[in-house]
Design a protein around this motif. Structure first.
Motif, PDB file in Angstrom:
ATOM      1  N   UNK A 167      -1.703  -4.773  25.741  1.00  0.00           N
ATOM      2  CA  UNK A 167      -0.598  -5.722  25.845  1.00  0.00           C
ATOM      3  C   UNK A 167       0.725  -4.999  25.589  1.00  0.00           C
ATOM      4  N   UNK A 168       1.692  -5.234  26.456  1.00  0.00           N
ATOM      5  CA  UNK A 168       3.060  -4.761  26.247  1.00  0.00           C
ATOM      6  C   UNK A 168       3.869  -5.951  25.748  1.00  0.00           C
ATOM      7  N   UNK A 169       4.428  -5.820  24.570  1.00  0.00           N
ATOM      8  CA  UNK A 169       5.114  -6.961  23.959  1.00  0.00           C
ATOM      9  C   UNK A 169       6.627  -6.821  24.108  1.00  0.00           C
ATOM     10  N   UNK A 184      20.243   2.663  26.857  1.00  0.00           N
ATOM     11  CA  UNK A 184      19.428   3.214  27.951  1.00  0.00           C
ATOM     12  C   UNK A 184      18.370   2.208  28.395  1.00  0.00           C
ATOM     13  N   UNK A 185      17.745   1.569  27.451  1.00  0.00           N
ATOM     14  CA  UNK A 185      16.710   0.584  27.771  1.00  0.00           C
ATOM     15  C   UNK A 185      17.300  -0.619  28.501  1.00  0.00           C
ATOM     16  N   UNK A 186      18.482  -1.030  28.073  1.00  0.00           N
ATOM     17  CA  UNK A 186      19.168  -2.164  28.717  1.00  0.00           C
ATOM     18  C   UNK A 186      19.370  -1.883  30.202  1.00  0.00           C
ATOM     19  N   UNK A 187      19.852  -0.693  30.514  1.00  0.00           N
ATOM     20  CA  UNK A 187      20.098  -0.342  31.914  1.00  0.00           C
ATOM     21  C   UNK A 187      18.790  -0.289  32.704  1.00  0.00           C
ATOM     22  N   UNK A 188      17.763   0.238  32.053  1.00  0.00           N
ATOM     23  CA  UNK A 188      16.459   0.331  32.695  1.00  0.00           C
ATOM     24  C   UNK A 188      15.896  -1.047  32.997  1.00  0.00           C
ATOM     25  N   UNK A 189      15.959  -1.958  32.030  1.00  0.00           N
ATOM     26  CA  UNK A 189      15.349  -3.267  32.213  1.00  0.00           C
ATOM     27  C   UNK A 189      16.135  -4.103  33.230  1.00  0.00           C
ATOM     28  N   UNK A 190      17.461  -4.006  33.219  1.00  0.00           N
ATOM     29  CA  UNK A 190      18.254  -4.783  34.182  1.00  0.00           C
ATOM     30  C   UNK A 190      18.014  -4.285  35.604  1.00  0.00           C
ATOM     31  N   UNK A 191      18.022  -2.975  35.774  1.00  0.00           N
ATOM     32  CA  UNK A 191      17.760  -2.418  37.103  1.00  0.00           C
ATOM     33  C   UNK A 191      16.368  -2.815  37.587  1.00  0.00           C
ATOM     34  N   UNK A 192      15.393  -2.711  36.694  1.00  0.00           N
ATOM     35  CA  UNK A 192      14.032  -3.051  37.081  1.00  0.00           C
ATOM     36  C   UNK A 192      13.847  -4.520  37.403  1.00  0.00           C
ATOM     37  N   UNK A 193      14.458  -5.393  36.614  1.00  0.00           N
ATOM     38  CA  UNK A 193      14.330  -6.833  36.862  1.00  0.00           C
ATOM     39  C   UNK A 193      14.966  -7.227  38.191  1.00  0.00           C
ATOM     40  N   UNK A 194      16.122  -6.656  38.490  1.00  0.00           N
ATOM     41  CA  UNK A 194      16.804  -7.010  39.730  1.00  0.00           C
ATOM     42  C   UNK A 194      16.075  -6.499  40.971  1.00  0.00           C
ATOM     43  N   UNK A 195      15.105  -5.598  40.788  1.00  0.00           N
ATOM     44  CA  UNK A 195      14.302  -5.118  41.911  1.00  0.00           C
ATOM     45  C   UNK A 195      13.049  -5.953  42.131  1.00  0.00           C
ATOM     46  N   UNK A 250       7.505  -3.767  33.521  1.00  0.00           N
ATOM     47  CA  UNK A 250       8.145  -4.113  34.792  1.00  0.00           C
ATOM     48  C   UNK A 250       7.183  -3.906  35.957  1.00  0.00           C
ATOM     49  N   UNK A 251       6.400  -2.841  35.916  1.00  0.00           N
ATOM     50  CA  UNK A 251       5.414  -2.620  36.972  1.00  0.00           C
ATOM     51  C   UNK A 251       4.384  -3.728  37.035  1.00  0.00           C
ATOM     52  N   UNK A 252       3.903  -4.161  35.866  1.00  0.00           N
ATOM     53  CA  UNK A 252       2.917  -5.239  35.840  1.00  0.00           C
ATOM     54  C   UNK A 252       3.517  -6.557  36.322  1.00  0.00           C
ATOM     55  N   UNK A 253       4.745  -6.857  35.894  1.00  0.00           N
ATOM     56  CA  UNK A 253       5.391  -8.105  36.328  1.00  0.00           C
ATOM     57  C   UNK A 253       5.577  -8.102  37.833  1.00  0.00           C
ATOM     58  N   UNK A 254       6.020  -6.954  38.371  1.00  0.00           N
ATOM     59  CA  UNK A 254       6.207  -6.863  39.819  1.00  0.00           C
ATOM     60  C   UNK A 254       4.923  -7.100  40.584  1.00  0.00           C
ATOM     61  N   UNK A 255       3.843  -6.461  40.150  1.00  0.00           N
ATOM     62  CA  UNK A 255       2.550  -6.663  40.821  1.00  0.00           C
ATOM     63  C   UNK A 255       2.112  -8.114  40.718  1.00  0.00           C
ATOM     64  N   UNK A 256       2.297  -8.696  39.556  1.00  0.00           N
ATOM     65  CA  UNK A 256       1.891 -10.092  39.367  1.00  0.00           C
ATOM     66  C   UNK A 256       2.655 -11.012  40.322  1.00  0.00           C
ATOM     67  N   UNK A 303      11.026   2.986  26.324  1.00  0.00           N
ATOM     68  CA  UNK A 303      11.271   3.023  27.764  1.00  0.00           C
ATOM     69  C   UNK A 303       9.959   3.023  28.533  1.00  0.00           C
ATOM     70  N   UNK A 304       8.962   3.723  28.040  1.00  0.00           N
ATOM     71  CA  UNK A 304       7.668   3.737  28.734  1.00  0.00           C
ATOM     72  C   UNK A 304       7.031   2.354  28.726  1.00  0.00           C
ATOM     73  N   UNK A 305       7.159   1.635  27.610  1.00  0.00           N
ATOM     74  CA  UNK A 305       6.623   0.272  27.547  1.00  0.00           C
ATOM     75  C   UNK A 305       7.350  -0.637  28.529  1.00  0.00           C
TER      76      UNK A 305
END
Length: 394
Positions: A33-35, A299-310, A380-386, A373-375
């Motif tokens: 689980x990634x929390x 750094x994490x903020x930028x990563x999560x926003x970029x990933x969510x918008x994709x 994000x990868x799991x959410x995208x696949x889902x 960042x790895x979490x």
């Protein structure tokens, strides 16, 4: 069978802890689980702070302290507030408490009763509404809208104030949205409050040290015209990664301080002594660990926003404060609570559904980027696949 008084039926929950419990149970059953649900830094408390707490115990600080907190800590709090906000605060107006929620509890308990109204941010920290309902007062939500960058609107807030309004709760930088209300909006609110001298303000500034991209945190303490009715909420949990130490503090106006002190005496007596000495070290010692933590969060903020918008059907404004993203998921076709539940159970990613933060939270999820960042990349990868593979359910 014994039962509590009926008011307890009006108490709500902070669902982040329920999600944490379910995520823990899944992990114990073997799930990976990634929390991203719980709002807790994944950093250790800075070493010099831990050592100060240990030294306090070894030096024999094992007994009660004044209910208001030891004077050196209250003085350190005042010095920190002066440095960060420019406000001069009397240590005799500071109350040291076991975490931020205690200040909410005290303020709402003092001012909430049947027939009264209390304004609170929505989406906002769920304990606001829970405690308002407990007192019998009417909760009045202040809409916090995406189109405003999740800042509160002074005009909209002022329009909600009426003759029965006793308390207005404000939160910037904000949980769950990461919104930071700009100076112009806060100045307009303070100016408008002059027409409502009967209204007390509770300013929750627990994330006041956590802003990005040059965003300015404007403390309500910096406005002397409302200091005689302002309650300032702050603490060490987020800034210094001290959630488990349970160290918060608040600044009270003259007319309410003695009532707050009495509530302390009648409930928790005092914050444990070692934690208070650790708090002094946190506030007066080196801030390198805080700076490093904030750089990592950025750094994490930028990563999560970029990933969510994709992601398909997802859009996310860039948060300016705290460590939360609040993506809009309406175009996925999923309801927010249903999606949060499905992501946890089937994709093993813990998030919080927006409605857990109020009626205006529908259509959003809260993700905490207080994780590695790895979490975040894995989540994000799991959410995208889902979202690509699963059909929406209500």
């Amino acid at each position: 069978m014994p039962t509590p008084i009926s008011a307890f039926s009006r108490l709500g929950e902070e669902n982040a802890f329920a999600v944490l419990a379910r995520a823990t149970a899944l992990a114990q059953a073997g799930a990976d689980v990634v929390n991203l649900g719980i709002g807790q830094p994944d950093f250790a408390t800075p070493d010099h702070v831990v050592e100060a707490g240990v030294k306090a115990l070894r030096d024999g600080h094992h007994g009660y302290t004044p209910a208001t907190g030891i004077l050196p800590l209250r003085e350190a709090i005042c010095a920190d507030l002066a440095r960060r906000t420019g406000a001069t605060v009397d240590p005799d107006r500071v109350l040291v408490v076991p975490g931020g929620k205690v200040t909410m509890f005290m303020a709402i308990l003092m001012l909430g009763e049947p027939g009264a109204e209390i304004l609170y941010p929505d989406p906002g920290f769920p304990i606001y509404r829970s405690m308002i309902s407990f007192t019998g007062a009417r909760p009045v939500p202040i809409p916090v809208r995406e189109e405003n960058g999740f800042a509160f609107s002074a005009a909209e807030t002022l329009a909600l104030i009426g003759p029965r309004t006793r308390l207005v709760i404000l939160n910037s930088p904000a949980n769950p949205t990461g919104g930071v209300t700009p100076r112009a909006e806060i100045e307009a609110l303070v100016a408008g409050l002059a027409a409502h001298p009967h209204v007390v303000i509770l300013s929750d500034e627990i994330y006041g040290s956590m802003t990005y991209d040059g965003a300015e945190h404007v403390s309500l303490l910096s406005f002397p015209e409302i200091r005689d009715r302002l309650i300032h909420l702050d603490g060490a949990s987020k800034t210094y990664a001290m959630t488990g130490w349970r160290l918060g503090w608040s600044v009270w106006p003259d007319g309410l301080y003695e009532a707050a002190r009495k509530l302390a005496v009648n409930s928790f007596s005092c914050v444990n002594a070692a934690t208070q000495h650790a708090g002094i070290a946190a506030l007066t010692g080196p801030q390198d660990a805080v700076d490093a933590m904030m750089a990592a969060f950025d750094r994490r903020r930028r990563l999560v926003v970029e990933g969510l918008n994709a992601l398909p059907g997802v859009s996310c404004v860039t948060p300016q404060g705290a460590f939360y993203a609040f993506p809009n998921i309406r175009d996925t076709g999923w309801g927010a609570k249903a999606l949060a539940s499905a992501l946890l159970e089937r994709a093993h990613v813990a998030t919080i559904g927006g409605p857990d933060f109020g009626e205006y939270g529908e259509g959003y999820l809260r993700l905490s980027y207080a994780a590695s960042e790895s979490a975040i990349e894995t989540a994000l990868g799991r959410i995208g696949r889902f979202l690509r593979e699963e059909r929406p359910s209500a």
